[in-house]
Design a protein around this motif. Structure first.
Motif, PDB file in Angstrom:
ATOM      1  N   THR A   1       0.842  -0.948   0.214  1.00  0.00           N
ATOM      2  CA  THR A   1      -0.033  -0.114   0.110  1.00  0.00           C
ATOM      3  C   THR A   1       0.874   1.262   0.044  1.00  0.00           C
ATOM      4  O   THR A   1       1.865   1.403   0.944  1.00  0.00           O
ATOM      5  CB  THR A   1      -1.038   0.050   1.190  1.00  0.00           C
ATOM      6  OG1 THR A   1      -1.677  -1.143   1.481  1.00  0.00           O
ATOM      7  CG2 THR A   1      -1.830   1.161   1.346  1.00  0.00           C
ATOM      8  N   GLU A   2       0.747   2.050  -1.032  1.00  0.00           N
ATOM      9  CA  GLU A   2       1.573   3.201  -1.077  1.00  0.00           C
ATOM     10  C   GLU A   2       0.568   4.378  -1.345  1.00  0.00           C
ATOM     11  O   GLU A   2      -0.276   4.518  -2.189  1.00  0.00           O
ATOM     12  CB  GLU A   2       2.722   3.265  -2.184  1.00  0.00           C
ATOM     13  CG  GLU A   2       3.659   2.105  -1.671  1.00  0.00           C
ATOM     14  CD  GLU A   2       4.877   1.963  -2.758  1.00  0.00           C
ATOM     15  OE1 GLU A   2       5.989   2.044  -2.496  1.00  0.00           O
ATOM     16  OE2 GLU A   2       4.433   1.827  -4.052  1.00  0.00           O
ATOM     17  N   TYR A   3       0.996   5.599  -0.528  1.00  0.00           N
ATOM     18  CA  TYR A   3       0.523   6.959  -0.958  1.00  0.00           C
ATOM     19  C   TYR A   3       1.318   7.998  -0.859  1.00  0.00           C
ATOM     20  O   TYR A   3       2.099   7.962  -0.055  1.00  0.00           O
ATOM     21  CB  TYR A   3      -0.636   7.285   0.096  1.00  0.00           C
ATOM     22  CG  TYR A   3      -1.680   6.051   0.262  1.00  0.00           C
ATOM     23  CD1 TYR A   3      -2.966   6.139  -0.187  1.00  0.00           C
ATOM     24  CD2 TYR A   3      -1.526   5.085   1.584  1.00  0.00           C
ATOM     25  CE1 TYR A   3      -3.686   5.137  -0.166  1.00  0.00           C
ATOM     26  CE2 TYR A   3      -2.439   4.566   1.937  1.00  0.00           C
ATOM     27  CZ  TYR A   3      -3.588   4.538   1.106  1.00  0.00           C
ATOM     28  OH  TYR A   3      -4.528   3.467   1.366  1.00  0.00           O
TER      29      TYR A   3
ATOM     30  N   HIS B   1       2.724   7.628   2.970  1.00  0.00           N
ATOM     31  CA  HIS B   1       2.346   6.080   3.869  1.00  0.00           C
ATOM     32  C   HIS B   1       2.651   5.123   2.765  1.00  0.00           C
ATOM     33  O   HIS B   1       2.721   5.005   1.711  1.00  0.00           O
ATOM     34  CB  HIS B   1       0.593   6.274   3.686  1.00  0.00           C
ATOM     35  CG  HIS B   1       0.263   5.048   4.548  1.00  0.00           C
ATOM     36  ND1 HIS B   1       0.308   5.034   5.901  1.00  0.00           N
ATOM     37  CD2 HIS B   1      -0.082   4.101   4.118  1.00  0.00           C
ATOM     38  CE1 HIS B   1      -0.245   3.863   6.238  1.00  0.00           C
ATOM     39  NE2 HIS B   1      -0.574   3.263   5.363  1.00  0.00           N
ATOM     40  N   ARG B   2       3.468   4.065   3.379  1.00  0.00           N
ATOM     41  CA  ARG B   2       4.043   2.950   2.876  1.00  0.00           C
ATOM     42  C   ARG B   2       4.001   1.811   3.669  1.00  0.00           C
ATOM     43  O   ARG B   2       4.412   1.757   4.725  1.00  0.00           O
ATOM     44  CB  ARG B   2       5.347   3.162   2.203  1.00  0.00           C
ATOM     45  CG  ARG B   2       6.055   2.113   1.500  1.00  0.00           C
ATOM     46  CD  ARG B   2       7.311   2.622   0.792  1.00  0.00           C
ATOM     47  NE  ARG B   2       7.778   1.520  -0.043  1.00  0.00           N
ATOM     48  CZ  ARG B   2       8.857   1.515  -0.705  1.00  0.00           C
ATOM     49  NH1 ARG B   2       9.757   2.491  -0.486  1.00  0.00           N
ATOM     50  NH2 ARG B   2       9.224   0.704  -1.632  1.00  0.00           N
ATOM     51  N   VAL B   3       3.129   0.848   3.151  1.00  0.00           N
ATOM     52  CA  VAL B   3       2.945  -0.265   3.916  1.00  0.00           C
ATOM     53  C   VAL B   3       3.444  -1.539   2.939  1.00  0.00           C
ATOM     54  O   VAL B   3       2.710  -1.558   2.127  1.00  0.00           O
ATOM     55  CB  VAL B   3       1.513  -0.668   4.638  1.00  0.00           C
ATOM     56  CG1 VAL B   3       1.587  -2.062   5.346  1.00  0.00           C
ATOM     57  CG2 VAL B   3       1.354   0.590   5.473  1.00  0.00           C
ATOM     58  N   ILE B   4       4.475  -2.224   3.509  1.00  0.00           N
ATOM     59  CA  ILE B   4       4.752  -3.461   2.670  1.00  0.00           C
ATOM     60  C   ILE B   4       4.600  -4.742   3.522  1.00  0.00           C
ATOM     61  O   ILE B   4       5.526  -4.752   4.705  1.00  0.00           O
ATOM     62  CB  ILE B   4       6.050  -3.378   2.135  1.00  0.00           C
ATOM     63  CG1 ILE B   4       6.100  -2.048   0.891  1.00  0.00           C
ATOM     64  CG2 ILE B   4       6.244  -4.590   1.242  1.00  0.00           C
ATOM     65  CD1 ILE B   4       7.352  -1.528   0.468  1.00  0.00           C
TER      66      ILE B   4
END
Length: 135
Positions: free
Chosen positions: A87-89, A120-123
């Protein structure tokens, strides 16, 4: 053997054993940079400004290398993962204005700005996929 030298040896062994290699490289680079800055300080402001400009270029280059290394590591992990969620914004925007008003007996100047930054970055990686050779 004195107590101090034993403590130093134990500290060095622990440092070598427990501290990751990339931390050692960063620490070494920071130490070298500090030495260069101290040396430039003694030669005057012009030399210090040149050293600061050089350090800024080096840091930008190292930051770029770190981002590339991070992306390569993520790509490698993606290729071996069973499940991947990313998820990247990213948003960076801004605006500004300036104005000047003149009237009889007075001049008014104004400057304003507004900025917004969203990151925002969730990996997430789950498990390891089996290669076709092992099936």
């Amino acid at each position: 053997m004195t107590k101090k030298s034993f403590t130093e040896i134990a500290g060095n062994v622990a440092y070598d054993f427990f501290v990751p290699g990339y931390v050692k490289v960063i620490r070494s680079a920071m130490s070298d940079a500090q030495g260069d800055i101290k040396s430039a300080e003694s030669r005057g402001i012009a030399e210090l400004e040149l050293e600061a400009a050089k350090q800024k270029i080096i840091m930008e280059f190292q930051a770029h290398q770190a981002r590339v290394s991070q992306e390569v590591a993520i790509a490698e992990r993606i290729s071996t993962s069973n499940e991947v969620e990313i998820t990247e914004y990213y948003d960076a925007s801004g605006k500004g204005h300036a104005g000047l008003t003149a009237s009889e007996g007075s001049i008014t100047a104004g400057v304003g700005g507004e900025g917004r930054k969203v990151t925002h970055r969730v990996i997430k990686f789950t498990g390891f996929s089996k290669s076709e050779e092992n099936d």
